[in-house]
Design a protein around this motif. Structure first.
Motif, PDB file in Angstrom:
ATOM      1  N   GLY A 176      47.126  47.605  55.457  1.00 41.70           N
ATOM      2  CA  GLY A 176      47.860  48.748  54.923  1.00 41.70           C
ATOM      3  C   GLY A 176      47.246  49.381  53.699  1.00 41.70           C
ATOM      4  O   GLY A 176      47.958  49.985  52.895  1.00 41.70           O
ATOM      5  N   THR A 177      45.935  49.256  53.513  1.00 43.87           N
ATOM      6  CA  THR A 177      45.292  49.871  52.358  1.00 43.87           C
ATOM      7  C   THR A 177      44.253  50.890  52.804  1.00 43.87           C
ATOM      8  O   THR A 177      43.717  50.819  53.903  1.00 43.87           O
ATOM      9  N   TYR A 178      43.983  51.876  51.912  1.00 34.93           N
ATOM     10  CA  TYR A 178      42.989  52.923  52.176  1.00 34.93           C
ATOM     11  C   TYR A 178      41.911  52.829  51.099  1.00 34.93           C
ATOM     12  O   TYR A 178      42.226  52.866  49.908  1.00 34.93           O
ATOM     13  N   PRO A 179      40.643  52.716  51.471  1.00 32.27           N
ATOM     14  CA  PRO A 179      39.574  52.678  50.464  1.00 32.27           C
ATOM     15  C   PRO A 179      39.601  53.935  49.600  1.00 32.27           C
ATOM     16  O   PRO A 179      39.801  55.044  50.104  1.00 32.27           O
ATOM     17  N   LEU A 180      39.409  53.774  48.301  1.00 30.98           N
ATOM     18  CA  LEU A 180      39.363  54.928  47.411  1.00 30.98           C
ATOM     19  C   LEU A 180      38.090  55.727  47.655  1.00 30.98           C
ATOM     20  O   LEU A 180      37.017  55.145  47.855  1.00 30.98           O
ATOM     21  N   PRO A 181      38.168  57.063  47.644  1.00 31.14           N
ATOM     22  CA  PRO A 181      36.965  57.884  47.816  1.00 31.14           C
ATOM     23  C   PRO A 181      35.957  57.596  46.701  1.00 31.14           C
ATOM     24  O   PRO A 181      36.342  57.290  45.563  1.00 31.14           O
ATOM     25  N   GLU A 182      34.668  57.689  47.037  1.00 33.99           N
ATOM     26  CA  GLU A 182      33.632  57.395  46.061  1.00 33.99           C
ATOM     27  C   GLU A 182      33.755  58.280  44.823  1.00 33.99           C
ATOM     28  O   GLU A 182      33.519  57.828  43.698  1.00 33.99           O
ATOM     29  N   ALA A 183      34.133  59.544  45.014  1.00 34.57           N
ATOM     30  CA  ALA A 183      34.258  60.456  43.873  1.00 34.57           C
ATOM     31  C   ALA A 183      35.341  59.994  42.911  1.00 34.57           C
ATOM     32  O   ALA A 183      35.218  60.179  41.690  1.00 34.57           O
ATOM     33  N   GLN A 184      36.405  59.402  43.444  1.00 33.00           N
ATOM     34  CA  GLN A 184      37.460  58.909  42.559  1.00 33.00           C
ATOM     35  C   GLN A 184      37.069  57.592  41.907  1.00 33.00           C
ATOM     36  O   GLN A 184      37.341  57.373  40.721  1.00 33.00           O
ATOM     37  N   LEU A 185      36.419  56.712  42.655  1.00 38.19           N
ATOM     38  CA  LEU A 185      35.954  55.462  42.064  1.00 38.19           C
ATOM     39  C   LEU A 185      35.057  55.734  40.863  1.00 38.19           C
ATOM     40  O   LEU A 185      35.119  55.032  39.849  1.00 38.19           O
ATOM     41  N   ASP A 186      34.236  56.776  40.972  1.00 42.83           N
ATOM     42  CA  ASP A 186      33.295  57.097  39.906  1.00 42.83           C
ATOM     43  C   ASP A 186      33.996  57.538  38.632  1.00 42.83           C
ATOM     44  O   ASP A 186      33.414  57.495  37.547  1.00 42.83           O
ATOM     45  N   ARG A 187      35.250  57.981  38.753  1.00 45.32           N
ATOM     46  CA  ARG A 187      36.003  58.420  37.563  1.00 45.32           C
ATOM     47  C   ARG A 187      36.556  57.241  36.765  1.00 45.32           C
ATOM     48  O   ARG A 187      37.002  57.429  35.641  1.00 45.32           O
ATOM     49  N   PHE A 188      36.534  56.056  37.352  1.00 47.29           N
ATOM     50  CA  PHE A 188      37.035  54.896  36.619  1.00 47.29           C
ATOM     51  C   PHE A 188      35.933  54.332  35.732  1.00 47.29           C
ATOM     52  O   PHE A 188      34.823  54.062  36.176  1.00 47.29           O
ATOM     53  N   PHE A 189      36.252  54.159  34.483  1.00 41.47           N
ATOM     54  CA  PHE A 189      35.321  53.645  33.477  1.00 41.47           C
ATOM     55  C   PHE A 189      34.898  52.222  33.823  1.00 41.47           C
ATOM     56  O   PHE A 189      33.712  51.913  33.878  1.00 41.47           O
ATOM     57  N   PHE A 190      35.867  51.345  34.047  1.00 37.98           N
ATOM     58  CA  PHE A 190      35.634  49.957  34.426  1.00 37.98           C
ATOM     59  C   PHE A 190      36.430  49.617  35.677  1.00 37.98           C
ATOM     60  O   PHE A 190      37.529  50.150  35.880  1.00 37.98           O
ATOM     61  N   LYS A 191      35.884  48.728  36.487  1.00 39.83           N
ATOM     62  CA  LYS A 191      36.666  48.057  37.518  1.00 39.83           C
ATOM     63  C   LYS A 191      36.750  46.589  37.132  1.00 39.83           C
ATOM     64  O   LYS A 191      35.729  45.916  36.956  1.00 39.83           O
ATOM     65  N   LEU A 192      37.981  46.095  37.010  1.00 41.22           N
ATOM     66  CA  LEU A 192      38.219  44.733  36.540  1.00 41.22           C
ATOM     67  C   LEU A 192      38.892  43.926  37.631  1.00 41.22           C
ATOM     68  O   LEU A 192      39.716  44.449  38.384  1.00 41.22           O
ATOM     69  N   LYS A 193      38.554  42.658  37.718  1.00 42.35           N
ATOM     70  CA  LYS A 193      39.123  41.784  38.735  1.00 42.35           C
ATOM     71  C   LYS A 193      39.948  40.688  38.073  1.00 42.35           C
ATOM     72  O   LYS A 193      39.444  39.946  37.227  1.00 42.35           O
ATOM     73  N   VAL A 194      41.220  40.613  38.479  1.00 38.47           N
ATOM     74  CA  VAL A 194      42.131  39.593  37.944  1.00 38.47           C
ATOM     75  C   VAL A 194      42.107  38.391  38.872  1.00 38.47           C
ATOM     76  O   VAL A 194      42.312  38.534  40.086  1.00 38.47           O
ATOM     77  N   THR A 195      41.855  37.230  38.302  1.00 35.99           N
ATOM     78  CA  THR A 195      41.777  36.011  39.100  1.00 35.99           C
ATOM     79  C   THR A 195      42.999  35.128  38.868  1.00 35.99           C
ATOM     80  O   THR A 195      43.769  35.336  37.929  1.00 35.99           O
ATOM     81  N   MET A 196      43.161  34.140  39.730  1.00 36.82           N
ATOM     82  CA  MET A 196      44.276  33.211  39.634  1.00 36.82           C
ATOM     83  C   MET A 196      44.161  32.365  38.365  1.00 36.82           C
ATOM     84  O   MET A 196      43.087  31.885  38.034  1.00 36.82           O
ATOM     85  N   PRO A 197      45.276  32.191  37.622  1.00 40.89           N
ATOM     86  CA  PRO A 197      45.217  31.371  36.402  1.00 40.89           C
ATOM     87  C   PRO A 197      44.951  29.904  36.725  1.00 40.89           C
ATOM     88  O   PRO A 197      45.224  29.434  37.829  1.00 40.89           O
ATOM     89  N   SER A 198      44.436  29.201  35.727  1.00 38.98           N
ATOM     90  CA  SER A 198      44.190  27.770  35.873  1.00 38.98           C
ATOM     91  C   SER A 198      45.508  26.998  35.814  1.00 38.98           C
ATOM     92  O   SER A 198      46.578  27.567  35.544  1.00 38.98           O
ATOM     93  N   HIS A 199      45.427  25.688  36.034  1.00 38.73           N
ATOM     94  CA  HIS A 199      46.636  24.852  35.999  1.00 38.73           C
ATOM     95  C   HIS A 199      47.321  24.929  34.626  1.00 38.73           C
ATOM     96  O   HIS A 199      48.545  25.112  34.544  1.00 38.73           O
ATOM     97  N   ASP A 200      46.533  24.799  33.560  1.00 39.11           N
ATOM     98  CA  ASP A 200      47.110  24.839  32.213  1.00 39.11           C
ATOM     99  C   ASP A 200      47.695  26.213  31.904  1.00 39.11           C
ATOM    100  O   ASP A 200      48.739  26.323  31.249  1.00 39.11           O
ATOM    101  N   GLU A 201      46.997  27.272  32.349  1.00 35.62           N
ATOM    102  CA  GLU A 201      47.518  28.625  32.123  1.00 35.62           C
ATOM    103  C   GLU A 201      48.804  28.848  32.901  1.00 35.62           C
ATOM    104  O   GLU A 201      49.741  29.481  32.404  1.00 35.62           O
TER     105      GLU A 201
END
Length: 338
Positions: A176-201
């Motif tokens: 159910g997702t649509y890839p973002l157009p390349e022109a719009q991706l280019d407008r983003f300053f950073f792309k960041l990836k959120v990962t699963m927290p550790s056990h302690d976190e």
């Protein structure tokens, strides 16, 4: 020693420079500390979101649901005392639902059209699950992200600064997702990836949120300070040799460039755009100041290369088929480009 002749030096007035840098670093660290009261185990994400905001850019955050992407942007708006609005992107969302539209009203016995602002008229906009909407609706954000204006019925409406889009998206392989157009991706300053927290976190998250009183965050700064910090960044000098290194890195992401690596030639279809170089330059300036330096080093360029370039590199069919990560390609470039 080579020097950058196109930018004014932050060292021209030592007293003002120290004050500006102290304000930058103290405000940045205070914001980090306050946001971290609510967000656990995401120190790097918090730092990069703040760098994006101060640099006047927009961030795309990717991760599975439930990792705190939405909570992060609401917390940022609180600590900066800025207006905040959220758009939940869905397949039936229309551009007018985002930008606003002209409505017919009766005034003084006459019928007139009046522009009704959409939710983009705010300081901080959360575009939640942006890749759930159709490309037509996604592209409605292009003008506002680049120009900070909205044009409806041939009339242009300006957006009050600072303006910051933080878009979240589910991993593209989810249904159910649509890839973002390349022109719009280019407008983003950073792309960041959120990962699963550790056990302690995980444990800390439950301790903080599972009690009677949830963690509270207060206001640390404001929009005027953020704009002033951005102006400070643009005065940090960069040597010609370091800027040349940055340019070589971006050019090396293009398979047709003589300096491109074997991995780029094999797995990349299109390399990073000049916007990637612009983002890397100003973000590296932020990294330099946060590291206590008044000039940009190669290490600062390397530190921001992955979030600035990963969404701007388009893999070839072979790269996609073999599951090659743009992050791996960028790290390979940093190791091999001299």
């Amino acid at each position: 020693m080579d020097s950058d002749h196109t930018q004014p030096s932050l060292l021209e007035d030592a007293g003002q420079a120290r004050e500006a840098v102290e304000e930058f670093c103290n405000t940045f660290r205070a914001l980090q500390k306050e946001i971290s009261k609510f967000m656990v185990g995401q120190e790097k994400i918090i730092e990069n979101v703040l760098i994006t905001l101060i640099c006047g850019g927009h961030a795309l955050i990717e991760g599975v649901p439930g990792l705190g992407k939405t909570a992060l942007v609401t917390t940022v708006s609180k600590v900066l005392n800025l207006t905040f609005k959220r758009i939940q992107f869905t397949p039936d969302l229309l551009p007018a639902d985002i930008l606003g539209t002209n409505i017919l009203l009766e005034k003084g016995g006459e019928k007139v059209f009046q522009f009704q602002q959409g939710p983009v008229f705010t300081h901080i906009l959360l575009a939640d699950e942006i890749n759930r909407a159709t490309p037509k609706t996604q592209s409605a954000l292009l003008e506002i992200m680049q120009e900070q204006t909205v044009t409806v019925a041939k009339t242009t409406h300006p957006i009050e600064l600072p303006f910051f889009v933080l878009a979240t998206q589910n991993p593209i392989e989810m249904d159910g997702t649509y890839p973002l157009p390349e022109a719009q991706l280019d407008r983003f300053f950073f792309k960041l990836k959120v990962t699963m927290p550790s056990h302690d976190e995980f444990s800390t998250i439950l301790d903080r949120t599972g009690g009677v009183t949830p963690p509270q965050v207060g206001t640390v700064s404001d929009g005027a300070t953020i704009l002033r910090m951005g102006r400070t960044l643009r005065q940090v000098p960069i040597e010609d040799s370091v800027q040349a290194y940055l340019i070589r890195m971006v050019r090396a992401s293009h398979p047709e460039d003589a300096a491109s690596t074997d991995e780029v030639k094999r797995y990349v279809r299109y390399g990073a755009s000049p916007r990637a170089a612009q983002a890397m330059l100003i973000a590296a300036r932020a990294k330099a100041l946060l590291d206590g330096r008044y000039h940009v080093a190669r290490a600062d360029i390397d530190a921001v290369a992955v979030p600035a370039m990963r969404h701007r590199i388009i893999l070839s069919f072979e790269g996609q088929a073999e599951g090659v990560s743009p992050d791996e390609i960028i790290r390979d470039i940093t190791r091999k480009v001299g």
